[in-house]
Design an enzyme around this catalytic site. Sequence first.
Site, PDB file in Angstrom:
ATOM      1  N   PHE A 109       0.812   2.902   0.762  1.00  0.00           N
ATOM      2  CA  PHE A 109      -0.417   2.098   0.863  1.00  0.00           C
ATOM      3  C   PHE A 109      -1.015   1.768  -0.493  1.00  0.00           C
ATOM      4  O   PHE A 109      -1.729   0.784  -0.654  1.00  0.00           O
ATOM      5  CB  PHE A 109      -1.445   2.813   1.747  1.00  0.00           C
ATOM      6  CG  PHE A 109      -2.212   3.926   1.086  1.00  0.00           C
ATOM      7  CD1 PHE A 109      -3.496   3.710   0.604  1.00  0.00           C
ATOM      8  CD2 PHE A 109      -1.669   5.197   0.977  1.00  0.00           C
ATOM      9  CE1 PHE A 109      -4.218   4.734   0.011  1.00  0.00           C
ATOM     10  CE2 PHE A 109      -2.385   6.226   0.393  1.00  0.00           C
ATOM     11  CZ  PHE A 109      -3.661   5.998  -0.100  1.00  0.00           C
ATOM     12  N   LYS A 110      -0.699   2.578  -1.509  1.00  0.00           N
ATOM     13  CA  LYS A 110      -1.259   2.329  -2.839  1.00  0.00           C
ATOM     14  C   LYS A 110      -0.832   0.970  -3.389  1.00  0.00           C
ATOM     15  O   LYS A 110      -1.519   0.384  -4.233  1.00  0.00           O
ATOM     16  CB  LYS A 110      -0.838   3.430  -3.808  1.00  0.00           C
ATOM     17  CG  LYS A 110      -1.109   4.856  -3.326  1.00  0.00           C
ATOM     18  CD  LYS A 110      -2.571   5.187  -3.296  1.00  0.00           C
ATOM     19  CE  LYS A 110      -2.840   6.596  -2.800  1.00  0.00           C
ATOM     20  NZ  LYS A 110      -2.473   7.653  -3.726  1.00  0.00           N
ATOM     21  N   ASP A 111       0.313   0.439  -2.929  1.00  0.00           N
ATOM     22  CA  ASP A 111       0.785  -0.866  -3.408  1.00  0.00           C
ATOM     23  C   ASP A 111      -0.224  -1.972  -3.105  1.00  0.00           C
ATOM     24  O   ASP A 111      -0.342  -2.936  -3.861  1.00  0.00           O
ATOM     25  CB  ASP A 111       2.117  -1.233  -2.758  1.00  0.00           C
ATOM     26  CG  ASP A 111       3.275  -0.394  -3.265  1.00  0.00           C
ATOM     27  OD1 ASP A 111       3.307  -0.090  -4.469  1.00  0.00           O
ATOM     28  OD2 ASP A 111       4.144  -0.042  -2.444  1.00  0.00           O
ATOM     29  N   THR A 142       0.304   7.227  -5.872  1.00  0.00           N
ATOM     30  CA  THR A 142      -0.406   6.380  -6.821  1.00  0.00           C
ATOM     31  C   THR A 142       0.446   6.107  -8.058  1.00  0.00           C
ATOM     32  O   THR A 142       0.468   4.989  -8.581  1.00  0.00           O
ATOM     33  CB  THR A 142      -1.737   7.031  -7.249  1.00  0.00           C
ATOM     34  OG1 THR A 142      -2.651   6.995  -6.156  1.00  0.00           O
ATOM     35  CG2 THR A 142      -2.361   6.293  -8.413  1.00  0.00           C
TER      36      THR A 142
END
Length: 461
Positions: A109-111, A142
């Site tokens: 999800f950090k993308d 991250t």
Amino acid sequence: MNYISTRGGIAPISFKEAVMMGLADDGGLLLPESIPQLDRTTLSSWQDLPYQELALRIISLFATDIPAADLKSLIDRSYSTFTHREITPVVRQDGLYILELFHGPTLAFKDVALQLLGNLFEYLLEERGERMNIVGATSGDTGSAAIYGVRGKEKINIFIMHPHGKTSPVQERQMTTVLDPNVHNIAVRGTFDDCQNIVKILFNDLAFKEEYALGAVNSINWARVLAQVVYYFYAYFRVTASCGEEIYFSVPTGNFGDIFAGYVAKRMGLPIRRLLLATNENNILTRFINQGDYSLGEVVQTVSPSMDIQVASNFERYLYYLFGGDSARVRDAFASLARNGRIDVSRAELATVQAEFASRSVNQEETIATISSFHAQTGYILDPHTAVGVQAARELVTDGTPTVCLATAHPAKFAEAVVRAIGQEPPRPAALQGIEALPTRCELLDADRETIKELIRKKAR
């Protein structure tokens, strides 16, 4: 729109300045002076927008000093790297909605935030004619997302610390196999909290920060949180038929950043009944929500390593709102945390917290069992972090309200846990095939700020 510090020690600054500062000079976190309020008519008009257009509508409310055409170009470029046309699609499984946040280049999800932040940095550095040395800490995802967001960018160096031996093998390889000359990986002998603490110390060393033009990619950077606000709206529109219906979001979290983005969406007017905060054995946030107990403990290493955190950085932003914008109270709270290892709130404040959040801590045995049972029932493979959120939702939602569970990483990043649960490895996406055979580069150092500073001095271009 201007930005202020949670600790009240700086004059209001612009969005561009907030992105470049990352952390306020007074040690606080940056927040917008006000949160835009959206009515039902506006929400209804956004119902069918594609992801990139929705992102432009939401982010432009906060990034008012970037021309619309430039912002659109930045957003379009950032999400062109995703493998799914919807960017963050929603699938229905076993009565729950799974928000898949793992279709970016590093499968996490950090993308969603860091592809955009990397392009924002490049845009602002070009505008200013400056260079930047990014310093960040990661508990797993991250780091690789930040590296992939800025690798090869001419005006940026990136230094990423991770706790040695405490990320998954795939997470470590995703970082250390990137050999671009502007990328510097540091394995720290210690915990994620040690890494994160060094980052904060370096940013609070104002002379060092200025001399080496430090920039932040951790979720202490407001732009990170802002980018994540978008997918709460996107998921809501995919799940509901009308813009008056309330839903739940279940969020596995350790650093309070992802769920704080949901809190911002709720404050903006998105009809979220409650945010479900899911933790593993590192349950300081669960203890706070359920009992008002925000006291430090020892970090436990688990099968969901991205959540193996005790000190949740973004919690400070939430406390600012909980304390009614009282910056002095925020400063006192974190002075108490440093002095006594805990933060206290009143009964009335705890009641407010519990009206906005519910929480459940899911241990490793339960996590593995959830991956197993969910796969048996649906054929769908959860990664261990997502499984924590799914199990929390199963227990906390009893009224039939639609519930979206955030799938924060692809299961192939945590194959060992998946094999324990279902007896087979998850299918590997193309991005991970052959990664173990690639050459690596990484420095192994003690959790010592002077040692890290010396490395930055040596490597900074």
